[in-house]
Design a protein around this motif. Structure first.
Motif, mmCIF file in Angstrom:
data_model
loop_
_atom_site.group_PDB
_atom_site.id
_atom_site.type_symbol
_atom_site.label_atom_id
_atom_site.label_comp_id
_atom_site.label_asym_id
_atom_site.label_seq_id
_atom_site.Cartn_x
_atom_site.Cartn_y
_atom_site.Cartn_z
ATOM 1 N N TYR A 194 -26.020 7.424 -26.068
ATOM 2 C CA TYR A 194 -27.319 7.568 -26.721
ATOM 3 C C TYR A 194 -28.454 7.455 -25.709
ATOM 4 N N GLU A 195 -28.317 6.525 -24.766
ATOM 5 C CA GLU A 195 -29.353 6.385 -23.747
ATOM 6 C C GLU A 195 -29.447 7.646 -22.890
ATOM 7 N N MET A 196 -28.318 8.226 -22.545
ATOM 8 C CA MET A 196 -28.329 9.465 -21.779
ATOM 9 C C MET A 196 -29.025 10.567 -22.570
ATOM 10 N N VAL A 197 -28.692 10.673 -23.847
ATOM 11 C CA VAL A 197 -29.286 11.702 -24.702
ATOM 12 C C VAL A 197 -30.798 11.543 -24.792
ATOM 13 N N SER A 198 -31.261 10.306 -24.967
ATOM 14 C CA SER A 198 -32.704 10.076 -25.107
ATOM 15 C C SER A 198 -33.460 10.535 -23.869
ATOM 16 N N VAL A 199 -32.918 10.256 -22.682
ATOM 17 C CA VAL A 199 -33.559 10.700 -21.442
ATOM 18 C C VAL A 199 -33.555 12.218 -21.362
ATOM 19 N N LEU A 200 -32.424 12.840 -21.662
ATOM 20 C CA LEU A 200 -32.325 14.299 -21.607
ATOM 21 C C LEU A 200 -33.288 14.960 -22.591
#
Length: 474
Positions: A261-267
C-alpha cells in the motif's frame, strides 16, 4: 458480505461466518483432500476508497482496508477507538523495540539504477524495510494479526479462558524476532520453534524478549521443515498460529499488505506505473501480500494496471519455481491444443510468460489455475535436500503461499527467477555499496533476481522496476 470485508477460503470457497473469533485456517483443511486451503481477506471495492492523507503509521492510514477494522466497526467500536487501539499497541512496541511503525522509504535509487544501466539511472525503485520494527517487514504481518486478536477480545468474541492462549511461530530469523517483539509488547506468551542451525545472535535476542524456545532437529526419513511440524502440533494443542505463513493464518497477509500500500501511494502521488516488481520468496507471504496490495489498488482505481511480478528464489531451494513450471506448462499445452499447434510451444521463460499473458482472459487459464489449487500435491511438495543458502531467510522447504504467488505471476506476465549463491552475494555487495543501506543477503535477493534478468537482456533500460530490501544485516 454484510460488512465491507470478509474472509473466504481460496481453495474450497468456505465463507467465515459472523462471530468467528479466529478465522485463521479453513476448517476443511487437512480432511484428506488435496486442495490448497488458504483463508483470504476479500474487500468490497464498491464500498471503499483509497485512503488519503499523510498519516505515517500504516496501520492507522490504511485501517479502512483492514478486516479487523470493519469487524470492529460492525460491533460498535468507533473509528476513534480503533485508532486508539493501534496507537496504544504501537507505543508498547516502541518501548520494546526502540520505535514503532512508520512509513518506510520508497524512491528511485539513481546510483543503483546507473550501476544496472537503467536509462538516466531513474528506472529503479527501492523499498527499504531495514529500519522497520525488528529490522524487517515481518513485523507488519504480525501487527495485523495482533490487531485482530485485540479486537475480538475487546468485543467479547474470544472464547472464555483463564488468559490469552499462547502464540506460536516456526522461524529462526526475522519472523521469529518480529513475533517476539510484537508478542512481548502485547504481554503475550510466544512459543518459537527453531532449527538446530539457528543464529546464536538471534537466539540470544529471542531469549531477551522472553520467547519460549524449542529446538527442532531433523528426523531421519521425515520430509519437510521440523520446526513447522512442531508448530502444527502446538496449534493442535491450543496455541494460535502467530506466523508469516498464510496457509496457517490467512490474516497474516493483511498486515503485510501495508508494505505494498505504501508503494502504491507513492506511485499514485507521482503518477507512475511500475513495469516489474521483484520479490524474494521463502514461505511466500511477502509476495502474496505485495500482489494483493497492488490488486486492491487496481480494483479501487488508484493504479491502471498491475506490474509484472517476479518471485526470486535461490537455486539451492526453489519449490515455487518448480510449482510455477508445472502450472505454466499445463497452460501452454492447452493453448497449443486450442490453436492447432499454433503458436509453437515457447522456448524460454519470458516467451512462455508472454504467451500465457496473451491468453490471460481465456477460461482455460482460470481452469488450469483452479486445477492447481485443487491438486496441490502435483505442484507443491517439500524440497528434497536440506536447504542451505547465504540467503537463509528464503530457504523454506515449501512455499506455503505458493498458489497466490503463482497466480500473481501468471496473470501479470511475470515468472520466477532462481539465482546462484554467487549472484546473491554480488547483489548484496552492490546493494550496500550503491545505496548505503545495511541490507542482508536475504533482504537483497530480489535485486539478485533483477541482476540475473538484466544479464539475460530480459529487462529493458527504459523500464520502471522495483525491488524490496527487506532485512537488516545483523
Amino acid at each position: 458480505m454484510t460488512i465491507a470485508s470478509g474472509m473466504i477460503c481460496a481453495g474450497c470457497g468456505f465463507v467465515v461466518p459472523d462471530g468467528e473469533a479466529y478465522p485463521f485456517r479453513c476448517p476443511n483443511a487437512g480432511r484428506g483432500n488435496d486442495m490448497d486451503h488458504v483463508m483470504t481477506v476479500v474487500l468490497d471495492a464498491t464500498r471503499l476508497r483509497w485512503p488519503e492523507g499523510r498519516e505515517p503509521n500504516p496501520f492507522v492510514r490504511y485501517r479502512t482496508l483492514f478486516h479487523s477494522y470493519h469487524l470492529a466497526a460492525a460491533l460498535s467500536i468507533s473509528d476513534a477507538e480503533y485508532v486508539g487501539l493501534v496507537e496504544r499497541l504501537d507505543r508498547a512496541i516502541a518501548a520494546v523495540d526502540g520505535h514503532g511503525f512508520t512509513e518506510t522509504p520508497f524512491d528511485r535509487s539513481v546510483a543503483l539504477g546507473v550501476r544496472l544501466e537503467f536509462a538516466d539511472g531513474g528506472g529503479l525503485w527501492v523499498k527499504d524495510e531495514t529500519g522497520n520494527v525488528s529490522g524487517s517487514h515481518k513485523a507488519r504481518h504480525l501487527m495485523g494479526l495482533l490487531l485482530l486478536l485485540e479486537v475480538v477480545e475487546q468485543i467479547g468474541l474470544a472464547p472464555a479462558a483463564a488468559g490469552p492462549p499462547d502464540l506460536a511461530i516456526a522461524s529462526c530469523g526475522n519472523a521469529a524476532l518480529a513475533a517476539a517483539a510484537v508478542a512481548r509488547a502485547a504481554d503475550r506468551r510466544l512459543q518459537v520453534f527453531i532449527p538446530t542451525v539457528a543464529d546464536p545472535k538471534v537466539v540470544a535476542r529471542l531469549r531477551r524478549l522472553e520467547a519460549q524456545l524449542t529446538i527442532c532437529p531433523r528426523e531421519e526419513g521425515v520430509t519437510g521443515d521440523p520446526t513447522y511440524h512442531r508448530l502444527r502440533q502446538a496449534v493442535r494443542q491450543g496455541a494460535l498460529p502467530f506466523t508469516c505463513q498464510g496457509s496457517d493464518n490467512g490474516l497474516t497477509i493483511e498486515g503485510g499488505k501495508t508494505l505494498g500500500y505504501e508503494m502504491v501511494s507513492v506511485l499514485a502521488e507521482e503518477r507512475h506505473l511500475l513495469d516489474r516488481v521483484f520479490v524474494q520468496v521463502g514461505g511466500g507471504a511477502l509476495a502474496s501480500a505485495v500482489i494483493q496490495a497492488f490488486q486492491d489498488a487496481v480494483r479501487l482505481g488508484v493504479l491502471a494496471r498491475m506490474p509484472r511480478i517476479h518471485a526470486v528464489q535461490t537455486r539451492a531451494v526453489q519449490p515455487l519455481a518448480r510449482a510455477y513450471d508445472g502450472v505454466a506448462d499445463r497452460i501452454v499445452d492447452r493453448i497449443v491444443q486450442e490453436h492447432g499447434q499454433r503458436p509453437a510451444p515457447p522456448d524460454g521463460a519470458r516467451e512462455r510468460a508472454d504467451l500465457i499473458l496473451a491468453s490471460a482472459a481465456s477460461p482455460l487459464v482460470e481452469e488450469e489455475l483452479r486445477y492447481a489449487v485443487t491438486h496441490r500435491a502435483e505442484f507443491m511438495w517439500p524440497w528434497e535436500q536440506e536447504p542451505r543458502s547465504v540467503a537463509g531467510g528464503i530457504i523454506d522447504d515449501e512455499t506455503y503461499d505458493w498458489a497466490a504467488v503463482v497466480r500473481g505471476m501468471i496473470m501479470t506476465g511475470g515468472y520466477p527467477v532462481a539465482v546462484s549463491e554467487e549472484t546473491l552475494l554480488e547483489a548484496n555487495g552492490l546493494a550496500r555499496s550503491a545505496t548505503g543501506i545495511n541490507v542482508d543477503p536475504t533482504g537483497s535477493a530480489g535485486l539478485a533476481g533483477l541482476l540475473g534478468l538484466k544479464r539475460k537482456q530480459e529487462v529493458a533500460a527504459e523500464e520502471r522496476v522495483a525491488v524490496l530490501f527487506t532485512g537488516v544485516q545483523r
